[in-house]
Design a protein around this motif. Structure first.
Motif, mmCIF file in Angstrom:
data_model
loop_
_atom_site.group_PDB
_atom_site.id
_atom_site.type_symbol
_atom_site.label_atom_id
_atom_site.label_comp_id
_atom_site.label_asym_id
_atom_site.label_seq_id
_atom_site.Cartn_x
_atom_site.Cartn_y
_atom_site.Cartn_z
ATOM 1 N N PHE A 41 0.782 -1.303 0.008
ATOM 2 C CA PHE A 41 0.099 0.161 -0.115
ATOM 3 C C PHE A 41 0.996 1.261 0.211
ATOM 4 O O PHE A 41 0.453 2.252 -0.437
ATOM 5 C CB PHE A 41 -1.075 0.124 1.285
ATOM 6 N N ASP A 42 2.155 1.219 0.477
ATOM 7 C CA ASP A 42 2.955 2.273 0.748
ATOM 8 C C ASP A 42 3.380 2.678 -0.625
ATOM 9 O O ASP A 42 3.696 3.797 -0.931
ATOM 10 C CB ASP A 42 4.079 2.080 1.593
ATOM 11 N N THR A 43 3.208 1.658 -1.756
ATOM 12 C CA THR A 43 3.898 2.239 -2.946
ATOM 13 C C THR A 43 2.909 3.180 -3.555
ATOM 14 O O THR A 43 3.124 3.521 -4.750
ATOM 15 C CB THR A 43 4.038 0.671 -3.834
ATOM 16 N N LEU A 44 1.552 2.906 -3.335
ATOM 17 C CA LEU A 44 0.320 3.512 -3.663
ATOM 18 C C LEU A 44 1.182 5.127 -3.597
ATOM 19 O O LEU A 44 0.375 6.019 -4.476
ATOM 20 C CB LEU A 44 -0.858 3.522 -3.173
ATOM 21 N N ASP A 45 1.641 5.481 -2.634
ATOM 22 C CA ASP A 45 1.956 6.878 -2.645
ATOM 23 C C ASP A 45 3.011 7.283 -3.619
ATOM 24 O O ASP A 45 3.104 8.563 -3.749
ATOM 25 C CB ASP A 45 2.437 6.878 -1.057
ATOM 26 N N GLU A 46 3.594 6.422 -4.197
ATOM 27 C CA GLU A 46 4.658 6.864 -5.524
ATOM 28 C C GLU A 46 3.872 6.965 -6.626
ATOM 29 O O GLU A 46 4.576 7.594 -7.453
ATOM 30 C CB GLU A 46 5.616 5.645 -5.187
ATOM 31 N N VAL A 47 2.639 6.910 -6.734
ATOM 32 C CA VAL A 47 2.099 7.181 -7.837
ATOM 33 C C VAL A 47 1.624 8.397 -7.906
ATOM 34 O O VAL A 47 1.188 9.256 -6.996
ATOM 35 C CB VAL A 47 0.522 6.230 -8.008
ATOM 36 N N PRO A 48 2.081 9.163 -9.177
ATOM 37 C CA PRO A 48 2.141 10.536 -9.475
ATOM 38 C C PRO A 48 0.553 11.087 -9.505
ATOM 39 O O PRO A 48 -0.188 10.143 -10.147
ATOM 40 C CB PRO A 48 2.777 10.788 -10.640
ATOM 41 N N GLU A 49 0.407 12.160 -9.248
ATOM 42 C CA GLU A 49 -1.026 12.778 -9.431
ATOM 43 C C GLU A 49 -1.322 13.035 -10.686
ATOM 44 O O GLU A 49 -0.057 13.582 -11.365
ATOM 45 C CB GLU A 49 -1.447 13.659 -8.333
ATOM 46 N N VAL A 50 -2.549 13.029 -11.346
ATOM 47 C CA VAL A 50 -2.543 13.525 -12.604
ATOM 48 C C VAL A 50 -3.761 14.437 -12.532
ATOM 49 O O VAL A 50 -4.610 14.317 -11.857
ATOM 50 C CB VAL A 50 -2.771 12.362 -13.659
ATOM 51 N N ASP A 51 -3.921 15.577 -13.745
ATOM 52 C CA ASP A 51 -4.927 16.221 -13.693
ATOM 53 C C ASP A 51 -6.102 15.645 -14.436
ATOM 54 O O ASP A 51 -5.783 14.796 -15.218
ATOM 55 C CB ASP A 51 -4.411 17.425 -14.359
ATOM 56 N N ARG A 52 -7.305 16.015 -13.977
ATOM 57 C CA ARG A 52 -8.539 15.420 -14.471
ATOM 58 C C ARG A 52 -8.567 15.902 -15.898
ATOM 59 O O ARG A 52 -8.441 16.913 -16.464
ATOM 60 C CB ARG A 52 -9.580 15.880 -13.623
ATOM 61 N N ASP A 53 -9.050 15.226 -16.835
ATOM 62 C CA ASP A 53 -9.402 15.338 -18.142
ATOM 63 C C ASP A 53 -10.529 16.058 -18.359
ATOM 64 O O ASP A 53 -11.709 15.559 -17.962
ATOM 65 C CB ASP A 53 -9.504 14.097 -18.992
ATOM 66 N N THR A 54 -10.467 17.283 -18.710
ATOM 67 C CA THR A 54 -11.665 18.254 -18.916
ATOM 68 C C THR A 54 -12.712 17.718 -19.749
ATOM 69 O O THR A 54 -13.779 18.360 -19.860
ATOM 70 C CB THR A 54 -11.285 19.639 -18.928
ATOM 71 N N GLU A 55 -12.041 16.979 -20.924
ATOM 72 C CA GLU A 55 -13.165 16.751 -22.147
ATOM 73 C C GLU A 55 -13.803 15.517 -21.913
ATOM 74 O O GLU A 55 -14.723 15.015 -22.767
ATOM 75 C CB GLU A 55 -12.322 16.547 -23.081
ATOM 76 N N LEU A 56 -13.532 14.763 -20.595
ATOM 77 C CA LEU A 56 -14.322 13.514 -20.373
ATOM 78 C C LEU A 56 -16.020 13.746 -20.158
ATOM 79 O O LEU A 56 -16.095 14.998 -19.512
ATOM 80 C CB LEU A 56 -13.957 12.824 -19.184
ATOM 81 N N VAL A 57 -16.799 13.161 -20.808
ATOM 82 C CA VAL A 57 -18.167 13.285 -20.620
ATOM 83 C C VAL A 57 -18.856 12.047 -19.898
ATOM 84 O O VAL A 57 -18.389 11.053 -20.184
ATOM 85 C CB VAL A 57 -18.927 13.657 -21.687
ATOM 86 N N ASN A 58 -20.027 12.306 -19.086
ATOM 87 C CA ASN A 58 -20.679 10.974 -18.674
ATOM 88 C C ASN A 58 -21.152 10.497 -19.699
ATOM 89 O O ASN A 58 -21.990 10.880 -20.372
ATOM 90 C CB ASN A 58 -21.381 11.488 -17.610
ATOM 91 N N VAL A 59 -21.052 8.977 -19.952
ATOM 92 C CA VAL A 59 -21.590 8.420 -21.124
ATOM 93 C C VAL A 59 -22.839 7.614 -20.567
ATOM 94 O O VAL A 59 -23.399 6.556 -21.364
ATOM 95 C CB VAL A 59 -20.661 7.596 -21.769
ATOM 96 N N LEU A 60 -23.085 7.652 -19.492
ATOM 97 C CA LEU A 60 -24.249 6.870 -18.700
ATOM 98 C C LEU A 60 -25.559 7.353 -18.855
ATOM 99 O O LEU A 60 -25.555 8.838 -18.877
ATOM 100 C CB LEU A 60 -23.987 6.576 -17.085
#
Length: 92
Positions: A41-60
């Protein structure tokens, strides 16, 4: 490998809460395994943060309210029922 972060006392405490009987040597084995899991679980802290894709739309699709089963239909295939409710096996 580093020192286990989960102690045998921790394992025995959780086992007693879960009413699980442990064999000789299992508390040590499980403490080491749980410690390894926590290290992963500590390795999850090493995952870099990414910005949210603003072009994603809800397809539901939008939720639509529909009539559900009647209580009688819902219980029709239940192995056991009582007072209009599902009846399951007794758990100690």
């Amino acid at each position: 490998m580093s020192e286990p972060t989960v102690t045998t006392d921790d394992v025995e405490h959780v086992a007693s809460l879960a009413r699980v009987a442990l064999e000789v040597g299992e508390p040590e084995e499980f403490a080491e395994q749980f410690s390894e899991v926590l290290e992963y679980f500590d390795t999850l802290d090493e995952v870099p943060e990414v910005d949210r894709d603003t072009e994603l739309v809800n397809v539901l699709r939008e939720d639509q309210v529909e009539d559900g089963l009647s209580q009688e239909d819902a219980l029709a295939n239940a192995p056991e029922s009582e007072d209009g409710k599902f009846k399951g096996p007794r758990v100690s």
